[in-house]
Write a protein that holds these residues in place. Structure first.
Motif, PDB file in Angstrom:
ATOM      1  N   ILE A  36       0.826  -1.202   0.000  1.00 24.36           N
ATOM      2  CA  ILE A  36       0.000   0.000   0.000  1.00 24.36           C
ATOM      3  C   ILE A  36       0.859   1.250   0.000  1.00 24.36           C
ATOM      4  CG2 ILE A  36      -1.707   1.303   1.316  1.00 24.36           C
ATOM      5  CD1 ILE A  36      -2.789  -1.323   2.352  1.00 24.36           C
ATOM      6  N   ARG A  37       1.906   1.265   0.873  1.00 22.96           N
ATOM      7  CA  ARG A  37       2.833   2.387   0.866  1.00 22.96           C
ATOM      8  C   ARG A  37       3.979   2.023  -0.064  1.00 22.96           C
ATOM      9  NH1 ARG A  37       2.127   2.028   6.672  1.00 22.96           N
ATOM     10  NH2 ARG A  37       0.858   3.755   7.455  1.00 22.96           N
ATOM     11  N   LEU A  38       4.057   2.671  -1.204  1.00 18.68           N
ATOM     12  CA  LEU A  38       5.084   2.362  -2.178  1.00 18.68           C
ATOM     13  C   LEU A  38       6.242   3.327  -1.991  1.00 18.68           C
ATOM     14  CD1 LEU A  38       2.838   1.816  -5.293  1.00 18.68           C
ATOM     15  CD2 LEU A  38       3.981   0.061  -3.964  1.00 18.68           C
ATOM     16  N   GLY A  39       7.473   2.796  -1.825  1.00 15.60           N
ATOM     17  CA  GLY A  39       8.631   3.651  -1.691  1.00 15.60           C
ATOM     18  C   GLY A  39       9.507   3.222  -0.534  1.00 15.60           C
ATOM     19  N   THR A  40      10.497   4.068  -0.230  1.00 15.91           N
ATOM     20  CA  THR A  40      11.451   3.821   0.842  1.00 15.91           C
ATOM     21  C   THR A  40      11.206   4.825   1.947  1.00 15.91           C
ATOM     22  OG1 THR A  40      13.058   3.009  -0.765  1.00 15.91           O
ATOM     23  CG2 THR A  40      13.903   3.671   1.384  1.00 15.91           C
ATOM     24  N   PRO A  41      10.968   4.386   3.194  1.00 16.70           N
ATOM     25  CA  PRO A  41      10.539   5.308   4.257  1.00 16.70           C
ATOM     26  C   PRO A  41      11.382   6.565   4.396  1.00 16.70           C
ATOM     27  CG  PRO A  41      10.305   3.051   5.001  1.00 16.70           C
ATOM     28  CD  PRO A  41      10.952   2.980   3.648  1.00 16.70           C
ATOM     29  N   CYS A  42      12.719   6.429   4.398  1.00 15.48           N
ATOM     30  CA  CYS A  42      13.583   7.593   4.615  1.00 15.48           C
ATOM     31  C   CYS A  42      13.470   8.633   3.508  1.00 15.48           C
ATOM     32  CB  CYS A  42      15.043   7.147   4.743  1.00 15.48           C
ATOM     33  SG  CYS A  42      15.403   6.374   6.336  1.00 15.48           S
ATOM     34  N   PHE A  43      12.972   8.246   2.355  1.00 18.48           N
ATOM     35  CA  PHE A  43      12.867   9.160   1.217  1.00 18.48           C
ATOM     36  C   PHE A  43      11.417   9.390   0.799  1.00 18.48           C
ATOM     37  CE2 PHE A  43      17.077   7.361   1.186  1.00 18.48           C
ATOM     38  CZ  PHE A  43      17.895   8.409   0.832  1.00 18.48           C
ATOM     39  N   MET A  44      10.474   8.875   1.576  1.00 21.46           N
ATOM     40  CA  MET A  44       9.051   8.985   1.234  1.00 21.46           C
ATOM     41  C   MET A  44       8.532  10.401   1.427  1.00 21.46           C
ATOM     42  SD  MET A  44       6.860   5.803   2.697  1.00 21.46           S
ATOM     43  CE  MET A  44       6.930   4.169   1.997  1.00 21.46           C
ATOM     44  N   ALA A  45       7.704  10.843   0.499  1.00 23.02           N
ATOM     45  CA  ALA A  45       6.927  12.059   0.698  1.00 23.02           C
ATOM     46  C   ALA A  45       5.781  11.759   1.665  1.00 23.02           C
ATOM     47  CB  ALA A  45       6.388  12.554  -0.643  1.00 23.02           C
ATOM     48  N   PRO A  46       5.250  12.779   2.348  1.00 19.48           N
ATOM     49  CA  PRO A  46       4.156  12.523   3.288  1.00 19.48           C
ATOM     50  C   PRO A  46       2.976  11.809   2.657  1.00 19.48           C
ATOM     51  CG  PRO A  46       5.031  14.730   3.606  1.00 19.48           C
ATOM     52  CD  PRO A  46       5.696  14.179   2.386  1.00 19.48           C
ATOM     53  N   GLU A  47       2.643  12.150   1.398  1.00 17.08           N
ATOM     54  CA  GLU A  47       1.494  11.502   0.769  1.00 17.08           C
ATOM     55  C   GLU A  47       1.764  10.017   0.530  1.00 17.08           C
ATOM     56  OE1 GLU A  47       3.679  13.925  -2.490  1.00 17.08           O
ATOM     57  OE2 GLU A  47       3.118  14.149  -0.381  1.00 17.08           O
ATOM     58  N   GLN A  48       3.039   9.644   0.312  1.00 25.43           N
ATOM     59  CA  GLN A  48       3.381   8.224   0.211  1.00 25.43           C
ATOM     60  C   GLN A  48       3.278   7.545   1.575  1.00 25.43           C
ATOM     61  OE1 GLN A  48       7.247   8.921  -1.842  1.00 25.43           O
ATOM     62  NE2 GLN A  48       6.712   7.102  -3.030  1.00 25.43           N
ATOM     63  N   ALA A  49       3.803   8.218   2.589  1.00 28.04           N
ATOM     64  CA  ALA A  49       3.787   7.639   3.931  1.00 28.04           C
ATOM     65  C   ALA A  49       2.368   7.405   4.427  1.00 28.04           C
ATOM     66  CB  ALA A  49       4.543   8.545   4.894  1.00 28.04           C
ATOM     67  N   LEU A  50       1.440   8.257   4.005  1.00 29.43           N
ATOM     68  CA  LEU A  50       0.034   8.118   4.395  1.00 29.43           C
ATOM     69  C   LEU A  50      -0.707   7.114   3.530  1.00 29.43           C
ATOM     70  CD1 LEU A  50      -0.752  11.888   5.062  1.00 29.43           C
ATOM     71  CD2 LEU A  50      -0.737  10.054   6.773  1.00 29.43           C
ATOM     72  N   GLY A  51      -0.047   6.592   2.488  1.00 33.09           N
ATOM     73  CA  GLY A  51      -0.698   5.649   1.591  1.00 33.09           C
ATOM     74  C   GLY A  51      -1.723   6.302   0.688  1.00 33.09           C
ATOM     75  N   GLU A  52      -1.607   7.624   0.462  1.00 29.80           N
ATOM     76  CA  GLU A  52      -2.571   8.340  -0.385  1.00 29.80           C
ATOM     77  C   GLU A  52      -2.120   8.237  -1.842  1.00 29.80           C
ATOM     78  OE1 GLU A  52      -2.535  12.249   1.239  1.00 29.80           O
ATOM     79  OE2 GLU A  52      -3.723  11.708   3.004  1.00 29.80           O
ATOM     80  N   ASN A  53      -2.268   7.054  -2.408  1.00 24.07           N
ATOM     81  CA  ASN A  53      -1.749   6.820  -3.757  1.00 24.07           C
ATOM     82  C   ASN A  53      -2.368   7.728  -4.802  1.00 24.07           C
ATOM     83  OD1 ASN A  53      -0.101   4.875  -2.713  1.00 24.07           O
ATOM     84  ND2 ASN A  53      -1.406   3.150  -3.274  1.00 24.07           N
ATOM     85  N   GLU A  57       4.066  14.218  -9.714  1.00 26.88           N
ATOM     86  CA  GLU A  57       5.443  14.666  -9.934  1.00 26.88           C
ATOM     87  C   GLU A  57       6.077  15.248  -8.681  1.00 26.88           C
ATOM     88  OE1 GLU A  57       2.807  15.443 -11.810  1.00 26.88           O
ATOM     89  OE2 GLU A  57       3.354  15.807 -13.917  1.00 26.88           O
ATOM     90  N   GLN A  58       5.261  15.935  -7.852  1.00 25.62           N
ATOM     91  CA  GLN A  58       5.813  16.542  -6.639  1.00 25.62           C
ATOM     92  C   GLN A  58       6.252  15.495  -5.622  1.00 25.62           C
ATOM     93  OE1 GLN A  58       2.519  19.568  -6.080  1.00 25.62           O
ATOM     94  NE2 GLN A  58       4.279  20.808  -5.451  1.00 25.62           N
ATOM     95  N   THR A  59       5.738  14.293  -5.734  1.00 23.77           N
ATOM     96  CA  THR A  59       6.206  13.201  -4.878  1.00 23.77           C
ATOM     97  C   THR A  59       7.647  12.862  -5.218  1.00 23.77           C
ATOM     98  OG1 THR A  59       3.944  12.339  -4.820  1.00 23.77           O
ATOM     99  CG2 THR A  59       5.712  10.849  -4.114  1.00 23.77           C
TER     100      THR A  59
END
Length: 624
Positions: free
Chosen positions: A280-297, A302-304
């Protein structure tokens, strides 16, 4: 084995590891042929790292040692019938000959292959036999290959061929050699002082980062998001070529969800905040944007990727991503809830302008975040080019300053000394390097330090402060007087201070002042501009002024109004032909007391050289 609606994770794990009995294996494979939901679960298994990424991260030395055609052929021959069978299975594509199996994951494997047409070494990615027959896996594998191929840019791997042949599908790409940007960042910071100076190695890392940002900007023009930007996914070659790898989480912005999820996200151990996390959360935590961390796919755009670039730039400048923790969950909470640690507060020596550009990419509020990767790359490159010009100017200035007999230093806004010239050693005995990192007034006599507040206020207004006379300590513990001029350096957050040795002049002045006070007559010293520079006690008593009321005033303050207009010309004539003139009544010269009372005086004149300038001494007596 019982298979109800769906396979369990344990059943899938055992099937991937080939631990099931033959009958059970057939049961699982028949189920996977008809159930795409279970087939997709294979991606989320904690299995080996994506072999494609392993290939791209192979070091140049390892590749050169192991990937010669002769060795590969011999290795494949010696590896037995299994490897030979694999080569024969791809014989229909005569150009690409797999030679060395580099790595095997849960559903795919990567081979080093030979291009028999052009005689070069390439990477070949194919489906693993156990999963090759699953339609959803085949679709996603082909999607990954096509997305990678569409990013036809110097900053990505080149896809040379794609064979869409169901379970026998494969694609061929360049074999990237070099070191990860993460390795280069860590090496640079191991060699860095704790203050994190922006030196040439850090500047080169930012140059690499700009190439990454431009690669991502190009991908965005093709409607592709990377979604897993991090320094581990960037390879820097021996000659400076920069390649963005691992497009396993890449997504086409205009594609349907089921077509946009690429196969085999990288699956290292899940307890590392630096590891890519599929699901659900796609990416690497240390480099995740907040919208990724929240799972708001739905909010990922582009801003991600801009956030990922900002986090990578932050790592380059500080040595670590903006958020870190012992577990991915801790990092994700920090990304969502904690403010970004400000670089310029933690590391004041870092350039403010670059820190601000980095912060602009890391706004949690997307309305405040830098809009595009191109905008961010352009801004950072503009800053870096200006900084390079500034550094050249600084180097030229410092080279010139090294020739000076005056002591000089440059200090930043901390304020800490960042440069000192060689004159410090010849004049005061200090090794210039020993002054780096010290306070600019650390060698000033304690009695003189309190007078610096007014100087700093002037510098903060961008003004030059001159005539700052301070005693400065020599290495042997003695003090010498210096007259300092401090000037803000245009375009930099630093101050250049130049100190001229006036110790001997001050000593002569002190000696002269002692002589003045021992003179029987009222005596004053006047410079060529008719400004009173010294007075003795007899002078103060004769004219009724306090010392501070006379120093800095024109000598005409001691004359009646009617003489003041013509007197400057008399002084000018004397200064053109100075000579000792005996005490005499000169044309009825009249003195003016502070009270307004007038009295006749006699005057004696003599020239004197003080602080490399011509002055004259006037001794005055009243006439009874």
């Amino acid at each position: 084995m019982n298979v109800e609606t769906h396979l369990t994770q344990e059943q899938l794990q055992r099937w991937v590891r080939q631990e099931l009995a033959e009958a059970d294996e057939e049961l699982v494979e028949r189920h996977l042929q008809t159930c795409d939901d279970c087939a997709l679960l294979i991606d989320d298994l904690e299995i080996e790292i994506d072999p494609f990424v392993d290939v791209l991260r192979v070091s140049a030395s390892a590749a050169s040692d192991t990937v010669s055609a002769g060795f590969l052929t011999q290795f494949a021959h010696e590896s037995g019938d299994s490897a030979a069978a694999e080569r024969r299975s791809l014989s229909s594509s005569a150009r690409w000959q797999p030679e060395l199996l580099l790595a095997s994951g849960g559903i795919g494997e990567v081979w080093v292959a030979l291009d028999l047409l052009l005689g070069r070494t390439v990477a070949l990615k194919k489906l693993k036999q156990e999963t090759a027959g699953i339609p959803s896996i085949q679709r996603r594998f082909l999607t990954e290959a096509r997305i990678t191929a569409q990013i036809n840019h110097p900053g990505t791997v080149t896809v040379m061929d794609l064979v869409d042949d169901g379970p026998d599908s494969f694609y061929v790409m360049t074999l990237v050699q070099g070191k990860s940007l993460a390795e280069l960042i860590q090496r640079a910071h191991r060699e860095q002082p704790a203050s994190k100076e922006f030196d040439s190695s850090m500047s080169q890392l930012v140059r690499h980062w700009i190439m990454v940002a431009r690669t991502i900007a190009y991908a965005h023009t093709k409607s592709v998001l990377h979604r897993d930007i991090k320094s581990e996914n960037v390879i820097v070659g021996e000659y400076g070529q920069v390649t963005v790898i691992d497009w396993g989480l890449a997504k086409r912005m205009d594609a349907r969800d089921e077509e946009s999820e690429a196969i085999e996200p990288t699956l290292p151990a899940q307890n590392s905040p630096l590891a890519t996390r599929p699901g659900i959360r796609l990416g690497t935590p240390c480099f995740m944007a907040p919208e990724q961390a929240l799972g708001e796919n739905a909010s990922i755009d582009e801003q991600t990727d801009v956030w990922g670039l900002g986090a990578m730039l932050y790592e380059i400048l500080s040595g670590a991503p903006p958020f870190y923790g012992s577990t991915p969950e801790q990092v994700i909470r920090a990304v969502v809830h904690q403010p970004i640690p400000r670089l310029n507060l933690s590391f004041p020596s870092l350039p403010m302008g670059l820190c601000e550009l980095c912060a602009s990419a890391l706004h949690k509020d997307k309305t405040l975040r830098t809009t595009t990767a191109k905008e961010l790359a352009d801004s950072v490159e503009k800053w870096l080019n200006a900084h390079a010009v500034q550094q050249q100017s600084t180097a030229a200035r410092q080279k010139l300053f090294e020739l000076s007999d005056d002591i000089m230093l440059i200090f930043d806004g901390t304020p800490k000394v960042i440069w000192a010239n060689a004159a410090w050693e010849s004049v005061l005995g200090w090794d210039p390097d020993s002054l780096i990192g010290t306070l600019p007034n650390s060698l000033v006599h304690p009695d003189d330090v309190n007078a610096d507040d007014e100087v700093y206020e002037k510098l903060e207004r961008g003004e030059t402060a001159s005539g700052i006379e301070r005693r400065t300590q020599a290495r042997d513990g003695s003090y010498r007087w210096f007259s300092w001029t401090a000037t803000p350096i245009a375009g930099e957050q630093s101050i250049c201070a130049i100190g001229r040795d006036i110790h001997d002049q001050r000593q002569r002045s002190a000696d002269y002042e002692s002589l003045l006070n021992s003179a029987p007559d009222a005596t004053l010293v006047v410079d060529g501009d008719r400004v009173i520079r010294m007075v003795n006690q007899q002078m103060i008593e004769l004219f009724g002024y306090r010392e501070e009321e006379l120093l800095g005033q024109k000598i005409e303050i001691l004359l009646p109004e009617r003489f003041r207009q013509s007197h400057p010309q008399h002084v000018a004539n004397y200064m053109r032909q100075p000579s000792v003139q005996k005490m005499a009544d000169r044309d009825g010269l009249i003195g003016l007391h502070k009270s307004g009372a007038e009295f006749p005086v006699a005057i004696r004149l003599s020239p004197v050289q003080l602080q490399s300038a011509l002055h004259f001494v006037a001794s005055i007596r009243t006439i009874n």
